[in-house]
Design a protein around this motif. Structure first.
Motif, PDB file in Angstrom:
ATOM      1  N   ILE A   5       0.850  -1.191   0.000  1.00 17.34           N
ATOM      2  CA  ILE A   5       0.000   0.000   0.000  1.00 17.34           C
ATOM      3  C   ILE A   5       0.886   1.242   0.000  1.00 17.34           C
ATOM      4  CG2 ILE A   5      -1.622   1.365   1.360  1.00 17.34           C
ATOM      5  CD1 ILE A   5      -2.994  -1.147   2.194  1.00 17.34           C
ATOM      6  N   VAL A   6       0.607   2.145  -0.934  1.00 19.95           N
ATOM      7  CA  VAL A   6       1.334   3.407  -1.057  1.00 19.95           C
ATOM      8  C   VAL A   6       0.366   4.530  -0.736  1.00 19.95           C
ATOM      9  CG1 VAL A   6       2.604   4.940  -2.604  1.00 19.95           C
ATOM     10  CG2 VAL A   6       2.871   2.462  -2.823  1.00 19.95           C
ATOM     11  N   ALA A   7       0.691   5.351   0.261  1.00 23.99           N
ATOM     12  CA  ALA A   7      -0.163   6.485   0.617  1.00 23.99           C
ATOM     13  C   ALA A   7       0.443   7.770   0.075  1.00 23.99           C
ATOM     14  CB  ALA A   7      -0.310   6.582   2.134  1.00 23.99           C
ATOM     15  N   VAL A   8      -0.400   8.596  -0.525  1.00 24.07           N
ATOM     16  CA  VAL A   8       0.018   9.897  -1.042  1.00 24.07           C
ATOM     17  C   VAL A   8      -0.445  10.943  -0.036  1.00 24.07           C
ATOM     18  CG1 VAL A   8      -0.134  11.508  -2.978  1.00 24.07           C
ATOM     19  CG2 VAL A   8      -0.241   9.043  -3.400  1.00 24.07           C
ATOM     20  N   VAL A   9       0.503  11.627   0.626  1.00 22.21           N
ATOM     21  CA  VAL A   9       0.156  12.571   1.692  1.00 22.21           C
ATOM     22  C   VAL A   9       0.821  13.921   1.440  1.00 22.21           C
ATOM     23  CG1 VAL A   9      -0.026  10.684   3.361  1.00 22.21           C
ATOM     24  CG2 VAL A   9       2.095  11.975   3.204  1.00 22.21           C
ATOM     25  N   GLY A  10       0.396  14.889   2.219  1.00 21.89           N
ATOM     26  CA  GLY A  10       0.943  16.236   2.116  1.00 21.89           C
ATOM     27  C   GLY A  10      -0.111  17.243   2.543  1.00 21.89           C
ATOM     28  N   ARG A  11       0.310  18.478   2.711  1.00 19.33           N
ATOM     29  CA  ARG A  11      -0.644  19.519   3.094  1.00 19.33           C
ATOM     30  C   ARG A  11      -1.604  19.788   1.923  1.00 19.33           C
ATOM     31  NH1 ARG A  11       0.967  24.184   0.635  1.00 19.33           N
ATOM     32  NH2 ARG A  11       3.115  24.232  -0.110  1.00 19.33           N
ATOM     33  N   PRO A  12      -2.689  20.526   2.187  1.00 18.65           N
ATOM     34  CA  PRO A  12      -3.645  20.806   1.105  1.00 18.65           C
ATOM     35  C   PRO A  12      -3.023  21.600  -0.045  1.00 18.65           C
ATOM     36  CG  PRO A  12      -4.626  21.250   3.249  1.00 18.65           C
ATOM     37  CD  PRO A  12      -3.177  20.979   3.505  1.00 18.65           C
ATOM     38  N   ASN A  13      -3.553  21.371  -1.240  1.00 10.75           N
ATOM     39  CA  ASN A  13      -3.237  22.161  -2.440  1.00 10.75           C
ATOM     40  C   ASN A  13      -1.822  21.981  -2.986  1.00 10.75           C
ATOM     41  OD1 ASN A  13      -5.847  23.381  -2.344  1.00 10.75           O
ATOM     42  ND2 ASN A  13      -5.093  24.784  -0.777  1.00 10.75           N
ATOM     43  N   VAL A  14      -1.220  20.820  -2.709  1.00 12.13           N
ATOM     44  CA  VAL A  14       0.101  20.559  -3.310  1.00 12.13           C
ATOM     45  C   VAL A  14      -0.021  19.663  -4.546  1.00 12.13           C
ATOM     46  CG1 VAL A  14       1.412  20.895  -1.178  1.00 12.13           C
ATOM     47  CG2 VAL A  14       0.497  18.614  -1.736  1.00 12.13           C
ATOM     48  N   GLY A  15      -1.236  19.188  -4.833  1.00 17.17           N
ATOM     49  CA  GLY A  15      -1.437  18.368  -6.028  1.00 17.17           C
ATOM     50  C   GLY A  15      -1.446  16.876  -5.769  1.00 17.17           C
ATOM     51  N   LYS A  16      -1.830  16.479  -4.554  1.00 13.05           N
ATOM     52  CA  LYS A  16      -1.851  15.047  -4.223  1.00 13.05           C
ATOM     53  C   LYS A  16      -2.798  14.277  -5.133  1.00 13.05           C
ATOM     54  CE  LYS A  16      -3.059  15.673   0.068  1.00 13.05           C
ATOM     55  NZ  LYS A  16      -3.069  17.154   0.103  1.00 13.05           N
ATOM     56  N   SER A  17      -4.031  14.774  -5.257  1.00 12.01           N
ATOM     57  CA  SER A  17      -5.034  14.052  -6.048  1.00 12.01           C
ATOM     58  C   SER A  17      -4.661  14.020  -7.526  1.00 12.01           C
ATOM     59  CB  SER A  17      -6.411  14.701  -5.869  1.00 12.01           C
ATOM     60  OG  SER A  17      -6.848  14.538  -4.537  1.00 12.01           O
ATOM     61  N   THR A  18      -4.048  15.091  -8.014  1.00 10.03           N
ATOM     62  CA  THR A  18      -3.624  15.103  -9.417  1.00 10.03           C
ATOM     63  C   THR A  18      -2.557  14.048  -9.660  1.00 10.03           C
ATOM     64  OG1 THR A  18      -4.056  17.485  -9.454  1.00 10.03           O
ATOM     65  CG2 THR A  18      -2.806  16.576 -11.297  1.00 10.03           C
TER      66      THR A  18
END
Length: 437
Positions: A5-18
């Protein structure tokens, strides 16, 4: 054995979902759009260099009434609990922010492998700026552009390089199955009743799924089974969305580890939307599926007619699981419980079934003779050859003149002809079109 499992994390608006969508869109090997299956973009299966993994997008966590730090901590904690590898995403336009440093400190204490992605590096001139992110103490920063797909190869190379090695030193030939369902369907009672019915418990093994136990037992016919525990999927007030999502992630890891999944329904309460939501993940994962209707003893005047009515209801509500056998049981009275191991073994056998190409092409010839391939814009689909390329689930490739001419309805027709010729009860099968080289 478990899918990383790879989790994509970070503060809001850095482009995680993109970034998540870019990797998923390019690397999912087979995409299936099935009516009736609810999908949530919080997760996806992906693949890189032949290695499959599951990705979590933590970008969906939003609690507007909470301070920023609390939100970041919640997001990071999900990654720490669920992931084998964490991809932390930062934004080159903002530089290193206080929030980035907070996330990095939390992740650093997790002792999980962390890969740092510096997003929005849309041109070569900005690549030199990524070195500022060494200050986060997470190792080499990888410049990427989620929008343009630049740099993803290097990033994913770094991710798969730190995947955990398979720790199973002893080859396991047991049939692995799990029970999934919403709360109050009697999943725990079924587990206990099955173990009591079979009596021969080999061992309790600490599973690769966090906070779960994989129980091994042998049935009266000497077949070995491993029961993969799953976390229940709960609905709890305003926390419904986040609570359900991450309980579901744990259940999905258990699904990935299973050969066969038992979708447990509560006969007394009937079918709920969450039942369909949960069952869809077993179908999407390509596991063998059995629909288990529990608490059948609580249905007044239950007989063959009421069983037929409930079966018809299930077939109408779970159209994408038309291949799944249905069994009506009672954990309390042990009704039909002794039939479950036999049914699980049968579905697992179908899930692993391989058909000779010569026999398969005889079926193809008969299918085309009974129902000729369609004309699309004046062009006729030509199917030259069919072969099975995989099991678990059985996957068939049709070599054709043009894959775009394979209409969904004809693909479904071929699937039905294959099912009519060979017993694939309990397992999904996939029919894929490829251009003949």
């Amino acid at each position: 054995m478990a899918t990383p499992i790879v989790a994509v994390v970070g503060r809001p608006n850095v482009g995680k979902s993109t970034l998540f969508n870019r990797i998923a869109g390019e690397r999912i090997s087979i995409v299936e759009d099935t009516p009736g299956v609810t999908r949530d973009r919080i997760y996806t299966h992906a693949e890189w260099l032949g290695k499959q993994f599951r990705m979590i997008d933590t970008g969906g966590i939003e609690m507007s009434d909470q301070p920023m730090l609390t939100q970041i901590r919640q997001q990071a904690q999900v990654a720490i609990d669920e992931a084998d590898v964490i991809v932390m995403v930062v934004d080159i336009n903002s530089g290193v922010t206080d929030a980035d440093e907070q996330v990095a400190r939390i992740l650093y204490r997790s002792h999980k492998p962390i890969v740092l992605a510096v997003n929005k590096v849309d041109n070569q001139e900005r690549r030199a700026e990524v070195y500022d992110f060494y200050s986060l103490g997470l190792g080499e920063p990888y410049p990427v552009s989620s929008v343009h797909g630049v740099g993803l190869g290097d990033l994913l190379d770094a991710v798969v390089k730190v995947f955990p090695e398979d720790s199973d030193s002893v080859e396991d030939h047991s049939i692995r199955f799990s029970l999934i369902g919403r709360p109050n369907v009697g999943k725990s009672s079924l587990v206990n009743a099955m173990l009591g019915e079979n009596r021969v418990i080999v061992s309790d093994l600490a599973g690769t799924t966090r906070d779960s136990i994989n129980t091994q037992f042998t049935d009266k016919q000497g077949r070995q089974f491993t029961m993969v525990d799953t976390a229940g999927i709960k609905k709890k007030g305003k926390l419904y969305e986040n609570t359900e999502r991450y309980a579901l992630m744990r259940a999905m890891r258990s699904i990935d580890e299973s050969d066969v999944v038992l979708v447990v329904l509560n006969a007394e309460e009937g079918i709920r939307e969450l039942d369909k939501h949960v069952a869809g993940y077993a179908h999407d994962a390509g596991r063998g599926v059995i629909i288990v209707v529990n608490k059948w003893d609580l249905i007044k005047n239950h007989n063959q007619a009421t069983m037929t009515d409930f079966t018809n209801l299930i077939r109408s509500q779970f159209q994408y699981l038309s291949y799944a056998p249905i069994i009506f049981v009672s954990a309390k009275t042990k009704q039909r419980l002794n039939q479950l191991p036999e049914l699980i073994a049968e579905v697992e056998e179908h899930h692993q079934r391989r058909v000779k190409s010569s026999v398969l092409n005889d079926v193809l010839v008969d299918a085309q003779a009974a129902n000729p391939t369609p004309l699309v814009n004046g062009q006729r689909l030509r199917i030259y050859y069919m072969t099975q390329v995989a099991t678990a689930p059985p996957t068939f490739v049709c070599f054709v003149n043009d894959p775009d001419l394979m209409h969904f309805s004809y693909q479904r027709y071929l699937e039905n002809r294959i099912r009519a010729a060979f017993d694939f009860t309990g397992t999904p099968i996939k029919v894929i079109s490829r251009k003949r080289q």
